[in-house]
Design a protein around this motif. Structure first.
Motif, mmCIF file in Angstrom:
data_model
loop_
_atom_site.group_PDB
_atom_site.id
_atom_site.type_symbol
_atom_site.label_atom_id
_atom_site.label_comp_id
_atom_site.label_asym_id
_atom_site.label_seq_id
_atom_site.Cartn_x
_atom_site.Cartn_y
_atom_site.Cartn_z
ATOM 1 N N SER A 56 19.505 65.397 -8.655
ATOM 2 C CA SER A 56 19.876 63.919 -8.862
ATOM 3 C C SER A 56 19.999 63.715 -10.335
ATOM 4 N N ALA A 57 20.303 62.281 -10.899
ATOM 5 C CA ALA A 57 20.262 61.880 -11.984
ATOM 6 C C ALA A 57 19.023 61.687 -12.568
ATOM 7 N N PRO A 58 18.664 62.133 -13.966
ATOM 8 C CA PRO A 58 17.356 62.209 -14.366
ATOM 9 C C PRO A 58 16.544 60.976 -14.191
ATOM 10 N N ASP A 59 17.334 59.801 -14.062
ATOM 11 C CA ASP A 59 16.077 58.409 -13.917
ATOM 12 C C ASP A 59 16.465 58.192 -12.345
ATOM 13 N N GLN A 93 21.604 60.219 0.363
ATOM 14 C CA GLN A 93 22.024 61.772 0.396
ATOM 15 C C GLN A 93 23.592 61.696 0.400
ATOM 16 N N LEU A 94 24.118 62.404 -0.358
ATOM 17 C CA LEU A 94 25.646 62.799 -0.472
ATOM 18 C C LEU A 94 25.767 64.037 0.178
ATOM 19 N N LEU A 95 26.688 63.881 1.043
ATOM 20 C CA LEU A 95 27.275 65.077 1.631
ATOM 21 C C LEU A 95 28.636 65.333 2.101
ATOM 22 N N HIS A 130 32.910 68.531 -6.352
ATOM 23 C CA HIS A 130 33.253 67.934 -7.535
ATOM 24 C C HIS A 130 33.121 66.450 -7.624
ATOM 25 N N THR A 131 33.533 65.814 -6.492
ATOM 26 C CA THR A 131 33.268 64.285 -6.405
ATOM 27 C C THR A 131 31.803 63.822 -5.993
ATOM 28 N N ILE A 132 30.912 64.787 -5.107
ATOM 29 C CA ILE A 132 29.748 64.477 -5.003
ATOM 30 C C ILE A 132 28.712 64.557 -6.377
ATOM 31 N N ALA A 162 21.963 65.074 -4.017
ATOM 32 C CA ALA A 162 22.797 66.104 -3.020
ATOM 33 C C ALA A 162 22.275 67.543 -3.293
ATOM 34 N N TYR A 163 22.762 68.195 -2.472
ATOM 35 C CA TYR A 163 22.675 69.773 -2.650
ATOM 36 C C TYR A 163 24.099 70.230 -3.207
#
Length: 292
Positions: free
Chosen positions: A171-174, A193-195, A221-223, A234-235
């Motif tokens: 994830s992003a650090p924040d 969640q991004l899949l 790459h978009t995820i 996301a994974y």
């Protein structure tokens, strides 16, 4: 018009520093080299060497012409290699369809080697979502497929398991999940969640939905970009995110139920019961080792 022999003698003289040394390299006498270069200078209309010193030195014009002479001989070598490749029966092109997450540095190295071995054969590299690749290969739209395994036998194609690609949850650090020392399955439910999913709605069973809020994209790459911008977690393939984790632009989400990195299987596929040409066959066998 300059001849190829003249260009070879010019290059040899420039590289060895003397006409006699150039003659020894080329198996010719010094006088033959000297005469060839004089004739080349006459054809070009300017001097290539300054002969005022003990050893001939390239003039400024000679320096400029040296690069062009080398390029001409390189093009001739390329043409000769291509002609040999065509004579050997190498294919006009090889079409490779792959999941873009599998565009690994090792694959790039294989493609570079392919270009050297098969100079007359073009590579058509196409990206698609893994669930759609078997159908495209079966329909004849691609010669080779490289994809994450769907865990089942696919009709019309020959499947070869070639290894596993490690994924990490990020994830992003924040992002709230990154603040937790460990994250349970229940704690994932309320975080987006991004899949990956194809435009036709196909998904891979190895990419499970673990949240009640799921957004989809057709490219890892978009995820990755969405995760970097704080949209969700996301994974993602480890090789895609390791530099961003190291730089602090992404953070690992430490899932309590993961003891080791999740590593879905990868397959290389081709159309069943078809005879591949030499270029396609070499590439298929080489891609099998892309995860080695």
């Amino acid at each position: 018009m300059p001849s190829l022999d003249q260009l070879k003698m010019f290059i040899a003289a420039a590289e060895t520093g003397s006409f006699s040394a150039a003659g020894r390299v080329l198996g010719k006498g010094q006088s033959a080299v000297s005469t060839a270069i004089v004739n080349l200078e006459v054809d070009l209309g300017f001097e290539l060497f300054d002969r005022a010193t003990r050893k001939p030195q390239l003039t400024q014009d000679g320096e400029r012409m040296l690069a062009h002479a080398r390029a001409v001989l390189m093009q001739l070598d390329n043409m000769t290699s291509a002609a040999s490749s065509i004579f050997a029966g190498d294919e006009v092109s090889v079409r490779v369809m792959l999941d873009d997450a599998l565009m690994l540095p090792s694959l790039s190295n294989i493609l570079i080697e392919f270009g050297t071995k098969f100079p007359a054969t073009r590579i058509d590299l196409m990206s698609n979502v893994s669930p759609e690749i078997p159908g495209m290969v079966a329909q004849g739209s691609a010669d080779i497929g490289l994809m994450f395994s769907g865990g089942m036998v696919q009709k019309g194609v020959e499947q070869v398991f070639i290894g596993n690609l490690p994924f990490v949850s990020v994830s992003a650090p924040d992002y709230p999940l990154s603040k937790l020392a460990t994250v349970s399955a229940n704690e994932l439910l309320s975080h987006r969640q991004l899949l990956l999913r194809s435009p036709q709605g196909s998904v891979l069973d190895q990419f499970p939905a673990l949240s009640t809020q799921v957004w989809y994209a057709t490219s890892f790459h978009t995820i990755r970009q969405l995760v970097l911008q704080g949209v969700g977690w996301a994974y993602l393939p480890e090789h895609l995110v390791s530099p961003s984790i190291a730089s602090g632009h992404l953070a690992r989400v430490n899932l309590r139920f993961e003891h080791k990195l999740w590593s879905p299987p990868v397959e290389c596929i081709k159309l069943k019961h078809t005879r591949m040409g030499p270029a396609t066959s070499w590439l298929f066998e080489s891609i099998k080792n892309v995860l080695s």
